[in-house]
Design a protein around this motif. Structure first.
Motif, PDB file in Angstrom:
ATOM      1  N   GLY A  88      67.266   5.270  13.020  1.00 32.55           N
ATOM      2  CA  GLY A  88      67.023   4.307  14.098  1.00 32.55           C
ATOM      3  C   GLY A  88      68.175   4.249  15.089  1.00 32.55           C
ATOM      4  N   LEU A  89      69.383   4.311  14.582  1.00 29.14           N
ATOM      5  CA  LEU A  89      70.559   4.287  15.462  1.00 29.14           C
ATOM      6  C   LEU A  89      70.610   5.525  16.348  1.00 29.14           C
ATOM      7  CD1 LEU A  89      73.253   2.895  16.233  1.00 29.14           C
ATOM      8  CD2 LEU A  89      74.318   4.275  14.452  1.00 29.14           C
ATOM      9  N   LEU A  90      70.379   6.693  15.761  1.00 31.74           N
ATOM     10  CA  LEU A  90      70.370   7.922  16.553  1.00 31.74           C
ATOM     11  C   LEU A  90      69.226   7.929  17.565  1.00 31.74           C
ATOM     12  CD1 LEU A  90      71.311  10.573  13.856  1.00 31.74           C
ATOM     13  CD2 LEU A  90      72.740   9.718  15.723  1.00 31.74           C
ATOM     14  N   ALA A  91      68.075   7.382  17.173  1.00 35.37           N
ATOM     15  CA  ALA A  91      66.967   7.281  18.109  1.00 35.37           C
ATOM     16  C   ALA A  91      67.307   6.363  19.275  1.00 35.37           C
ATOM     17  CB  ALA A  91      65.716   6.768  17.381  1.00 35.37           C
ATOM     18  N   ARG A  92      68.008   5.305  18.983  1.00 37.87           N
ATOM     19  CA  ARG A  92      68.431   4.359  20.034  1.00 37.87           C
ATOM     20  C   ARG A  92      69.440   5.009  20.986  1.00 37.87           C
ATOM     21  NH1 ARG A  92      66.724  -0.707  21.615  1.00 37.87           N
ATOM     22  NH2 ARG A  92      68.195  -2.302  20.993  1.00 37.87           N
ATOM     23  N   ILE A  93      70.361   5.794  20.421  1.00 40.27           N
ATOM     24  CA  ILE A  93      71.388   6.444  21.233  1.00 40.27           C
ATOM     25  C   ILE A  93      70.781   7.539  22.110  1.00 40.27           C
ATOM     26  CG2 ILE A  93      73.418   7.949  21.130  1.00 40.27           C
ATOM     27  CD1 ILE A  93      74.277   6.350  18.644  1.00 40.27           C
ATOM     28  N   PHE A  94      69.939   8.388  21.523  1.00 38.04           N
ATOM     29  CA  PHE A  94      69.414   9.536  22.246  1.00 38.04           C
ATOM     30  C   PHE A  94      68.071   9.279  22.922  1.00 38.04           C
ATOM     31  CE2 PHE A  94      72.353  11.478  19.211  1.00 38.04           C
ATOM     32  CZ  PHE A  94      73.098  12.245  20.092  1.00 38.04           C
TER      33      PHE A  94
END
Length: 95
Positions: A88-94
């Motif tokens: 979820g964090l990587l999806a939010r960042i990218f």
């Protein structure tokens, strides 16, 4: 105001979130198989175990539990939560 997100950005975000979810599903499946004694000598259970053990990272043994069942839940549950949060964090960042 309109968003400037591109399709490739949302596709990458979806990919990260999907991978995190699939890794968590593997860990949860292993937990269920162990807790309910799902044919440990079977191919499916062995394959899931072989995939889940390295995905658990440093979580097995991180917290001591009074019962083996609770230990399995903590070990692999925390790892599943980690992969969901990371995806979820990587999806939010990218995304």
């Amino acid at each position: 105001m309109a968003s400037n997100k591109t399709n490739s950005g949302s596709a990458v975000a979806t990919l990260f979130q999907g991978v995190g979810f699939l890794l968590a599903v593997l860990l949860v499946a292993h937990t269920v198989f162990v807790l309910f004694d799902f044919q440990p000598e079977g191919r499916l259970a062995q394959s899931v175990r072989q995939a889940a053990e390295p995905l658990a990272l440093f979580f097995p043994g991180l917290v001591d539990a009074p019962t083996p069942e609770l230990q399995i839940l903590l070990d692999y549950g925390l790892a599943a939560l980690f992969w969901m949060l990371l995806g979820g964090l990587l999806a939010r960042i990218f995304g």
